[in-house]
Design a protein around this motif. Sequence first.
Motif, PDB file in Angstrom:
ATOM      1  N   LEU A  77       0.760  -1.302   0.103  1.00 58.70           N
ATOM      2  CA  LEU A  77       0.019  -0.171   0.094  1.00 58.70           C
ATOM      3  C   LEU A  77       0.839   1.344  -0.045  1.00 58.70           C
ATOM      4  CD1 LEU A  77      -2.831  -1.116   2.563  1.00 58.70           C
ATOM      5  CD2 LEU A  77      -2.831  -0.704   0.103  1.00 58.70           C
ATOM      6  N   PRO A  78       0.464   2.168  -0.789  1.00 55.59           N
ATOM      7  CA  PRO A  78       1.229   3.467  -1.030  1.00 55.59           C
ATOM      8  C   PRO A  78       1.691   4.518   0.170  1.00 55.59           C
ATOM      9  CG  PRO A  78      -0.603   3.857  -2.137  1.00 55.59           C
ATOM     10  CD  PRO A  78      -0.676   2.386  -1.450  1.00 55.59           C
ATOM     11  N   THR A  79       0.730   4.422   1.047  1.00 62.82           N
ATOM     12  CA  THR A  79       0.855   5.504   1.945  1.00 62.82           C
ATOM     13  C   THR A  79       0.582   4.795   3.499  1.00 62.82           C
ATOM     14  OG1 THR A  79      -1.629   5.585   2.398  1.00 62.82           O
ATOM     15  CG2 THR A  79      -0.364   6.975   0.649  1.00 62.82           C
ATOM     16  N   VAL A  80       1.344   5.246   4.601  1.00 63.56           N
ATOM     17  CA  VAL A  80       1.558   4.651   5.801  1.00 63.56           C
ATOM     18  C   VAL A  80      -0.114   4.703   6.549  1.00 63.56           C
ATOM     19  CG1 VAL A  80       2.457   5.191   8.128  1.00 63.56           C
ATOM     20  CG2 VAL A  80       3.514   5.542   6.175  1.00 63.56           C
ATOM     21  N   SER A  81      -0.868   5.621   6.089  1.00 63.44           N
ATOM     22  CA  SER A  81      -2.137   5.544   6.637  1.00 63.44           C
ATOM     23  C   SER A  81      -2.916   4.526   6.479  1.00 63.44           C
ATOM     24  CB  SER A  81      -2.932   6.880   6.556  1.00 63.44           C
ATOM     25  OG  SER A  81      -3.034   7.161   5.108  1.00 63.44           O
ATOM     26  N   LEU A  82      -3.147   4.205   5.031  1.00 60.79           N
ATOM     27  CA  LEU A  82      -3.634   3.045   4.414  1.00 60.79           C
ATOM     28  C   LEU A  82      -3.299   1.713   4.929  1.00 60.79           C
ATOM     29  CD1 LEU A  82      -3.764   3.571   0.760  1.00 60.79           C
ATOM     30  CD2 LEU A  82      -5.674   3.861   2.402  1.00 60.79           C
TER      31      LEU A  82
ATOM     32  N   TRP B 122       8.353  -7.151  15.960  1.00 64.51           N
ATOM     33  CA  TRP B 122       8.103  -6.616  14.712  1.00 64.51           C
ATOM     34  C   TRP B 122       7.882  -5.073  14.910  1.00 64.51           C
ATOM     35  CZ3 TRP B 122       3.527 -10.262  12.572  1.00 64.51           C
ATOM     36  CH2 TRP B 122       4.113 -11.406  12.104  1.00 64.51           C
ATOM     37  N   CYS B 123       7.393  -4.685  15.918  1.00 66.94           N
ATOM     38  CA  CYS B 123       7.119  -3.319  16.211  1.00 66.94           C
ATOM     39  C   CYS B 123       8.364  -2.349  16.309  1.00 66.94           C
ATOM     40  CB  CYS B 123       6.196  -3.141  17.592  1.00 66.94           C
ATOM     41  SG  CYS B 123       4.580  -3.958  17.277  1.00 66.94           S
ATOM     42  N   GLU B 124       9.358  -2.965  16.426  1.00 64.77           N
ATOM     43  CA  GLU B 124      10.798  -2.202  16.316  1.00 64.77           C
ATOM     44  C   GLU B 124      11.175  -2.035  15.070  1.00 64.77           C
ATOM     45  OE1 GLU B 124      13.376  -4.537  18.606  1.00 64.77           O
ATOM     46  OE2 GLU B 124      12.282  -4.260  20.644  1.00 64.77           O
ATOM     47  N   ASP B 125      10.737  -2.659  13.985  1.00 67.04           N
ATOM     48  CA  ASP B 125      10.928  -2.624  12.620  1.00 67.04           C
ATOM     49  C   ASP B 125      10.450  -1.210  12.044  1.00 67.04           C
ATOM     50  OD1 ASP B 125      11.944  -3.866  10.261  1.00 67.04           O
ATOM     51  OD2 ASP B 125      10.231  -3.127   9.443  1.00 67.04           O
ATOM     52  N   VAL B 126      11.279  -0.657  11.183  1.00 66.93           N
ATOM     53  CA  VAL B 126      10.819   0.701  10.710  1.00 66.93           C
ATOM     54  C   VAL B 126       9.399   0.879  10.273  1.00 66.93           C
ATOM     55  CG1 VAL B 126      11.341   2.368   8.921  1.00 66.93           C
ATOM     56  CG2 VAL B 126      13.221   1.312  10.329  1.00 66.93           C
ATOM     57  N   PHE B 127       9.271  -0.091   9.320  1.00 66.38           N
ATOM     58  CA  PHE B 127       7.618  -0.351   8.859  1.00 66.38           C
ATOM     59  C   PHE B 127       6.749   0.035   9.764  1.00 66.38           C
ATOM     60  CE2 PHE B 127       4.166  -3.037   7.745  1.00 66.38           C
ATOM     61  CZ  PHE B 127       3.820  -2.672   6.430  1.00 66.38           C
ATOM     62  N   PHE B 128       6.761  -0.678  11.109  1.00 64.32           N
ATOM     63  CA  PHE B 128       5.776  -0.680  12.038  1.00 64.32           C
ATOM     64  C   PHE B 128       5.846   0.594  12.850  1.00 64.32           C
ATOM     65  CE2 PHE B 128       5.720  -4.945  11.261  1.00 64.32           C
ATOM     66  CZ  PHE B 128       4.502  -5.290  11.316  1.00 64.32           C
ATOM     67  N   LEU B 129       7.228   1.194  12.964  1.00 61.80           N
ATOM     68  CA  LEU B 129       7.222   2.234  13.563  1.00 61.80           C
ATOM     69  C   LEU B 129       6.679   3.506  12.902  1.00 61.80           C
ATOM     70  CD1 LEU B 129      11.076   1.803  14.736  1.00 61.80           C
ATOM     71  CD2 LEU B 129       9.012   2.034  16.014  1.00 61.80           C
TER      72      LEU B 129
ATOM     73  N   LEU C 180       4.193   6.160  14.416  1.00 65.32           N
ATOM     74  CA  LEU C 180       4.284   7.874  14.322  1.00 65.32           C
ATOM     75  C   LEU C 180       3.187   8.309  13.549  1.00 65.32           C
ATOM     76  CD1 LEU C 180       6.195  10.005  14.861  1.00 65.32           C
ATOM     77  CD2 LEU C 180       7.212   9.646  12.792  1.00 65.32           C
ATOM     78  N   ASP C 181       2.893   7.771  12.696  1.00 66.21           N
ATOM     79  CA  ASP C 181       1.542   8.255  12.073  1.00 66.21           C
ATOM     80  C   ASP C 181       0.284   8.335  12.720  1.00 66.21           C
ATOM     81  OD1 ASP C 181       0.124   9.003   9.406  1.00 66.21           O
ATOM     82  OD2 ASP C 181      -1.036   7.173   9.895  1.00 66.21           O
TER      83      ASP C 181
END
Length: 801
Positions: free
Chosen positions: A513-518, A577-584, A588-589
């Motif tokens: 998905l192209p956006t963090v919010s999605l 997992w939650c320490e990965d940049v993807f989840f961080l 943050l969002d």
Amino acid sequence: MDSTKTLPPVSAISSTTLSFLNDNLTNKEYHARAARLATELETQCSHLDQSLVELNRNLESKLSVYASFTDRVSGLFTHVNVKLTDLASASRSPSSVSDGGVRAKQILGEELPALAKEVARVEMVRAYAETALKLDSLVGDIEDAVSSAMSNNRRSNSTQDSEDMRLLAIKALKQAEDILTSVTKTRPQWARLVAAVDHRVDRALAMLRPQAIADHRALLSSLGWPPPLSILASSNPETRASSEVSNPLFTMRGDLKLQYCENFLALCRLQELQRQRKSRQLEGHNRELALHQPLWAIEELVNPIAVASQHHFSKWTDKPEFIFTLVYKITRDYVDSMDELLQPLVDEALLVGYSCREDWISAMVTALLTYLAKEIFPVYVDQLDEESISGVQSQARISWLHLVDLMISFDKRIKSLVEQSGILFSLQEDGNLQKISSLSVFCDRPDWLDIWAQIELADTLENLKHDVDDERNWKMKVQKGALLFGSEDYRSPTVSSAFLQRLSSVVDRCRSLPTVSLRSRFLRLAGAPVIQKFLDCVLLRCQEAEGLTALTDEDGLLKVANCVNAAHYFESVLREWCEDVFFLEMALDQDNQLETSLSDNSRSEWPVGGSRSGIFDEEIKKLEEFRTEWVEKISVVILRGFDALSRDYVKNRRQWQEKSEENWSVSEMLVGALDYLQGKMSIIEGSLNAMDFIMVWRSLATGVDRLLFRGILMSNAKFYDGGVVRFGCDMEVLFGVFRAWCLRPEGFFPKTSEGLKLLKMGEEQLQGGVLGGERWMKQSGITHLSVAEAEKIAKNRVFMN
């Protein structure tokens, strides 16, 4: 004869006129057209005369404006000269000498500053007049050039003439924009002048841009663009192989290529001017959102392809894979011409931050997702609605998931195509990803994202049913060497790995998905319920075990221990997992959204701590609470058993008054309880993971300490010397049970240990120390007992003289 007009001699006729006559009057047939030709010439002369009159009128108005400005400036200079003359006469006058310092102070303090202000005002008026006249002249040139270009198009005159007029307009636009930019920075008080010029320029651009784009479209059509798509769209591979489609951008030659390049370059320059104007007008605002628009010239290449492709797309509604294949093939086949032919022109036009390759790919993807949004997704939504009404399961859900699979695969190939240019694009930024992702269709339709998440969740839970129902998955352990997630061995059953694999699959699909919010929204809808389902499963098994035997049998304890292991393993993987940049990024969002929603509320309402809204924080907290609850229940069950078996031992007060026996080891009434305790702890140690087992034995030690302290030391039982020795030996055996898991077990029985310490003290030390109160207790290392408790123990100590 007098009325007959004679032709002038040949020598008096210009070469241009002779050439015109030779071209139009070469034979008798052309002579017959002479009358019509004369009429056309008279009409053109009439138009030229009218244009000349308009130009003279415009020149007169400009001259009158210039004259009025000149008169005003002349008047201002005259006023300044008068002031200077008065100042000079005043300085030479004898009275000025007699007045002395008074007049000098008046001149320096009042007249000179006023004169300086007047001179500065005159200079500003002069600069304003010059700038206004120059801008008026340039805007007039722009309007004339635009008008001429439009007239040439209406009269079907030479395309080159229209292009020349357009280039003149762009050149004048550039000069005017440079002046306006300078005025905006150095003379912000001239905002009305800038606004007036912008208004006139906007009117000219409103005519210039559509005409420039229309001319560009006509030129593309003459080049044979778009290329035929029927061969590309053919389902027969032999047909596609035998007929190679040539690229019109590579095959054009000579004047046609030169004309296209000049037209492309002019369109790019016009867009750059428009960008500069917007940048100036949006100064102080969020300009990036409005400034970076797709290249107009690239859009004109894509639009006819998109229109031609829809004919083929309409035949493939049930075969969407053909749609994605055709779009990718067109995008890939023509992307090289963007780099080799068009990118140098964009660079020459000084369009900063633009890539023809990226814009070409982005425009093709936009055309695809526009078609998907209009023609494909609505059909699938209608099918799902029909399925929900009729209750009959159809292929709608399978088709939806298949379409999403195609979109994810297509986006991966498109991203690879962008990266092949060798230029490092910041694709991880939401804005750039959104431009080259077909999944951007969900940005405008979050309700479709919700539908996808619901279908994905239902499919995931359906696939997990077999894993949950298979009892072997609850008994078989995940081997340490075969751990798919995490590095710690939690002795977890394989069912936890099955849930994590399914959840990982949902996360992987979400990454596209192209956006963090999605991504965050999708995971909350399709990922979090999977975790909740896992938690419901382990909780149900624990409750079943507790309901059958109250966890008094070994099977019940093993079942609960397995579930605790599974929950701890699941929790540890989620934390990792939650320490990965993807989840961080998603956390943050969510923090930013929370901050926005609370911006009007009191800051005191904000949660305390660091990250306030991790994507799986709520689920991790539930798993942790589940572990804590059932670990505590295991401890309570063992403690109850120990309490039942040691009840006679605790209630027997007379044993503390008896004499001690030689080689005394442990009281017989305590042996059964200690054997039970050691047996249960051995079972738990062999089945429960190490971290939770630590919680069990520490909780159990605390419970036993409280039980023995209240039941024995606080029971008013009298302790003689033999009883103290007996109690000390019993406690040493008890501590030995826990010594397998710690070096100093008495530290986990603080009240019992300190009570025993008091009992072992001598009579004088004990009686005198108790009188010393809290201070003496601290000096003696008694920190876990109150003064009242210590006094009670001291009173129950009996010394035999």
